[in-house]
Structure formats: structure tokens, C-alpha cells
Motif scaffolding. Sequence first.
Motif, short mmCIF file in Angstrom:
data_model
loop_
_atom_site.label_atom_id
_atom_site.label_comp_id
_atom_site.label_asym_id
_atom_site.label_seq_id
_atom_site.Cartn_x
_atom_site.Cartn_y
_atom_site.Cartn_z
N PHE A 53 -10.30 -4.22 4.39
CA PHE A 53 -9.45 -4.89 5.36
C PHE A 53 -10.06 -6.23 5.72
O PHE A 53 -11.28 -6.38 5.79
CB PHE A 53 -9.32 -4.06 6.65
CG PHE A 53 -8.49 -2.83 6.47
CD1 PHE A 53 -7.13 -2.87 6.72
CD2 PHE A 53 -9.06 -1.64 6.04
CE1 PHE A 53 -6.35 -1.73 6.55
CE2 PHE A 53 -8.29 -0.51 5.86
CZ PHE A 53 -6.94 -0.56 6.11
N HIS A 54 -9.18 -7.19 5.96
CA HIS A 54 -9.61 -8.50 6.43
C HIS A 54 -8.48 -9.05 7.30
O HIS A 54 -7.34 -9.14 6.85
CB HIS A 54 -9.89 -9.44 5.26
CG HIS A 54 -10.38 -10.78 5.70
ND1 HIS A 54 -11.62 -10.97 6.26
CD2 HIS A 54 -9.78 -11.99 5.68
CE1 HIS A 54 -11.77 -12.24 6.56
NE2 HIS A 54 -10.67 -12.88 6.22
N GLY A 56 -6.91 -7.62 9.64
CA GLY A 56 -5.88 -6.63 9.93
C GLY A 56 -5.08 -6.18 8.73
O GLY A 56 -4.36 -5.19 8.81
N ASP A 57 -5.15 -6.90 7.62
CA ASP A 57 -4.44 -6.49 6.40
C ASP A 57 -5.42 -5.86 5.43
O ASP A 57 -6.58 -6.26 5.35
CB ASP A 57 -3.79 -7.71 5.73
CG ASP A 57 -2.66 -8.28 6.56
OD1 ASP A 57 -1.95 -7.49 7.21
OD2 ASP A 57 -2.49 -9.51 6.56
N GLY A 58 -4.94 -4.89 4.67
CA GLY A 58 -5.81 -4.27 3.67
C GLY A 58 -5.21 -3.02 3.09
O GLY A 58 -4.01 -2.79 3.16
N HIS A 59 -6.10 -2.20 2.53
CA HIS A 59 -5.65 -0.96 1.88
C HIS A 59 -6.69 0.14 2.03
O HIS A 59 -7.84 -0.13 2.33
CB HIS A 59 -5.36 -1.21 0.40
CG HIS A 59 -6.59 -1.46 -0.40
ND1 HIS A 59 -7.09 -2.71 -0.60
CD2 HIS A 59 -7.43 -0.62 -1.04
CE1 HIS A 59 -8.19 -2.64 -1.34
NE2 HIS A 59 -8.42 -1.38 -1.61
N ARG A 78 -1.02 0.43 1.52
CA ARG A 78 -1.17 -0.78 2.34
C ARG A 78 -0.26 -0.67 3.57
O ARG A 78 -0.26 -1.54 4.42
CB ARG A 78 -0.77 -2.01 1.54
CG ARG A 78 -1.72 -2.36 0.43
CD ARG A 78 -1.27 -3.65 -0.26
NE ARG A 78 -2.24 -4.08 -1.22
CZ ARG A 78 -3.35 -4.78 -0.95
NH1 ARG A 78 -3.60 -5.13 0.29
NH2 ARG A 78 -4.19 -5.12 -1.89
N ASP A 79 0.51 0.41 3.65
CA ASP A 79 1.47 0.62 4.73
C ASP A 79 0.89 1.63 5.71
O ASP A 79 0.76 2.81 5.40
CB ASP A 79 2.79 1.13 4.16
CG ASP A 79 3.82 1.43 5.23
OD1 ASP A 79 3.62 1.06 6.41
OD2 ASP A 79 4.85 2.05 4.89
N SER A 81 2.22 2.21 8.81
CA SER A 81 3.20 2.41 9.87
C SER A 81 3.47 3.89 10.12
O SER A 81 3.96 4.25 11.18
CB SER A 81 4.50 1.69 9.52
OG SER A 81 5.04 2.20 8.31
#
Length: 123
Positions: A53-54, A56-59, A78-79, A81
Motif C-alpha cells: 500500500f502507498h 491508501g491504495d494497494g493490494h 485491490r477492492d 469495500s
Amino acid sequence: MTEQFLAELPDSPAGQERAEPASHPFTMLSPALEGTLDCWSGGGPIAYVEADFHGGDGHQTAAVWQTGSKVWGPARTRDFSGPREDWPINSALALLDVVPGQVADHHDLFLEVGLGQEQDMDG
């Protein structure tokens, strides 16, 4: 996993190129490390997990081995939610029979086992 650890595995070529995530679910899992996980799982189930993650985005990616072979995964997303218990690392930890603590107000097994304490590889 550090590059130094990976280089120490039997039959692991130093500086081995890893597959890009788009073509391979794991970024650090080499054939040599998979063979090591096969062996280690003879003593009990083991999970291999990756999180990157970087900002807040990542996997997350995870798989589980038991009795000498992979029995689940790899799962990658990557989702984030959906419910935390469905995320790959939490799913792998559940297969290892990790359960949330009695006081926890969430069902994030990732945090339960302390994986949230290590945020990077430095040091």
C-alpha cells in the motif's frame, strides 16, 4: 520477506526477477520459496501473504499451504469495500484458525495477529 532471505533459499538465484502483479498474483513468491513453504507446511498449516500500500491504495494477496501442498489461493484484491473477513489476508488467517479477540470491535484478523504493527521493510 527480504531479498537477502530469498537469496538464501536453496535453488534461489540471487537477484531473480519477479513477475509483475498483472501477470502473477504474488510479487515476491519464487519457485524456491514455494518449495520451502511446501516443506514447512508438513509441520502444520502456513500462510504466505503480501500487502503493498502507498497513500491508501494497494493490494493484498494470500495463499495457504498444508501437509506439503498449497490448499487455498492465491487470492488477490485491490477492492476493500467488502467485509474485512473476505479480504485475502483475513481469509487466509481464518483458514489457520485465527479468531478475533473477545474485546475486538472489528473482525480484522490482520490486526488481531499484529500484522498492522509492521508498516515497512526498513530496519
